[in-house]
Design a protein around this motif. Sequence first.
Motif, mmCIF file in Angstrom:
data_model
loop_
_atom_site.group_PDB
_atom_site.id
_atom_site.type_symbol
_atom_site.label_atom_id
_atom_site.label_comp_id
_atom_site.label_asym_id
_atom_site.label_seq_id
_atom_site.Cartn_x
_atom_site.Cartn_y
_atom_site.Cartn_z
ATOM 1 N N TYR A 36 14.031 -2.505 -1.223
ATOM 2 C CA TYR A 36 13.713 -1.581 -0.136
ATOM 3 C C TYR A 36 14.061 -2.227 1.196
ATOM 4 C CZ TYR A 36 10.990 1.023 -3.552
ATOM 5 O OH TYR A 36 10.604 1.738 -4.659
ATOM 6 N N ARG A 37 14.463 -1.394 2.142
ATOM 7 C CA ARG A 37 14.664 -1.818 3.518
ATOM 8 C C ARG A 37 14.223 -0.663 4.409
ATOM 9 N NH1 ARG A 37 17.057 -6.222 5.493
ATOM 10 N NH2 ARG A 37 18.342 -6.733 3.706
ATOM 11 N N ASN A 38 13.412 -0.984 5.401
ATOM 12 C CA ASN A 38 12.879 0.047 6.314
ATOM 13 C C ASN A 38 12.183 1.175 5.550
ATOM 14 O OD1 ASN A 38 13.902 -1.305 8.620
ATOM 15 N ND2 ASN A 38 15.918 -0.419 8.204
ATOM 16 N N GLY A 39 11.495 0.810 4.477
ATOM 17 C CA GLY A 39 10.724 1.784 3.709
ATOM 18 C C GLY A 39 11.529 2.636 2.753
ATOM 19 N N ARG A 59 0.828 -1.215 0.000
ATOM 20 C CA ARG A 59 0.000 0.000 0.000
ATOM 21 C C ARG A 59 0.858 1.259 0.000
ATOM 22 N NH1 ARG A 59 -4.529 -2.595 3.733
ATOM 23 N NH2 ARG A 59 -5.907 -3.283 2.062
ATOM 24 N N ALA A 60 1.947 1.255 0.729
ATOM 25 C CA ALA A 60 2.823 2.436 0.790
ATOM 26 C C ALA A 60 3.534 2.693 -0.536
ATOM 27 C CB ALA A 60 3.852 2.270 1.910
ATOM 28 N N ASN A 61 3.701 1.645 -1.354
ATOM 29 C CA ASN A 61 4.451 1.780 -2.603
ATOM 30 C C ASN A 61 3.594 1.563 -3.847
ATOM 31 O OD1 ASN A 61 7.452 2.138 -1.884
ATOM 32 N ND2 ASN A 61 6.708 0.606 -0.445
ATOM 33 N N ASP A 62 2.276 1.591 -3.692
ATOM 34 C CA ASP A 62 1.331 1.469 -4.802
ATOM 35 C C ASP A 62 1.640 0.258 -5.676
ATOM 36 O OD1 ASP A 62 -0.877 2.162 -6.320
ATOM 37 O OD2 ASP A 62 0.298 3.429 -7.669
ATOM 38 N N ARG A 112 8.993 -4.370 -6.843
ATOM 39 C CA ARG A 112 9.497 -3.700 -5.643
ATOM 40 C C ARG A 112 9.589 -4.756 -4.553
ATOM 41 N NH1 ARG A 112 9.009 1.918 -6.493
ATOM 42 N NH2 ARG A 112 7.732 2.362 -8.327
ATOM 43 N N PHE A 113 10.816 -5.018 -4.098
ATOM 44 C CA PHE A 113 11.054 -6.108 -3.161
ATOM 45 C C PHE A 113 11.430 -5.552 -1.795
ATOM 46 C CE2 PHE A 113 11.715 -10.739 -3.579
ATOM 47 C CZ PHE A 113 11.915 -11.007 -2.236
ATOM 48 N N ASN A 114 10.602 -5.857 -0.805
ATOM 49 C CA ASN A 114 10.841 -5.428 0.569
ATOM 50 C C ASN A 114 11.763 -6.440 1.243
ATOM 51 O OD1 ASN A 114 10.706 -4.270 3.077
ATOM 52 N ND2 ASN A 114 8.649 -5.004 3.531
#
Length: 147
Positions: free
Chosen positions: A136-139, A37-40, A81-83
């Motif tokens: 991504y790490r920690n947003g 949700r934060a990264n659409d 997009r990989f968290n």
Amino acid sequence: MGMSKVGRRAVVEGFDLGLGLSRIRGGNPNSLLDFARANDTKIYGVYGKGEDIRLFDNVMPEYDVLERNLNFVFDKSNNIRFNLDGINDVSEAVRLGGKGTNYKYDLNDLPTSNVTNWELNRIFNDQKLMDKTMFYRNGQKVEVPKF
């Protein structure tokens, strides 16, 4: 394949795919949902309330079906997009991912699924996927992990 209404629309209109751990042990129980949700981004499955971003109505328990569905959305996504939150050793995750989605192992004495590791392995072993992946790490966006 079981694409959701959101998923069918996303495939036609284009979408960014969100990947990462669904839950982080001892951390965020909604990690992937919040990240998406934060990264659409859209995600292929989710626990809890994620009907607005879920690509499939349900995630099939058969690993061969899961792999086919994941390969389909890897191909159809504009970007990935990989968290990396909760993944401390990316090289070990990639190594374990080579054992397949159905491989089970213990992490801190808890049975663990290998799907996220498999996703990392696929990305690191396919230049086309790597070219469209952001980590991504920690947003925050980070450089491609080196190992």
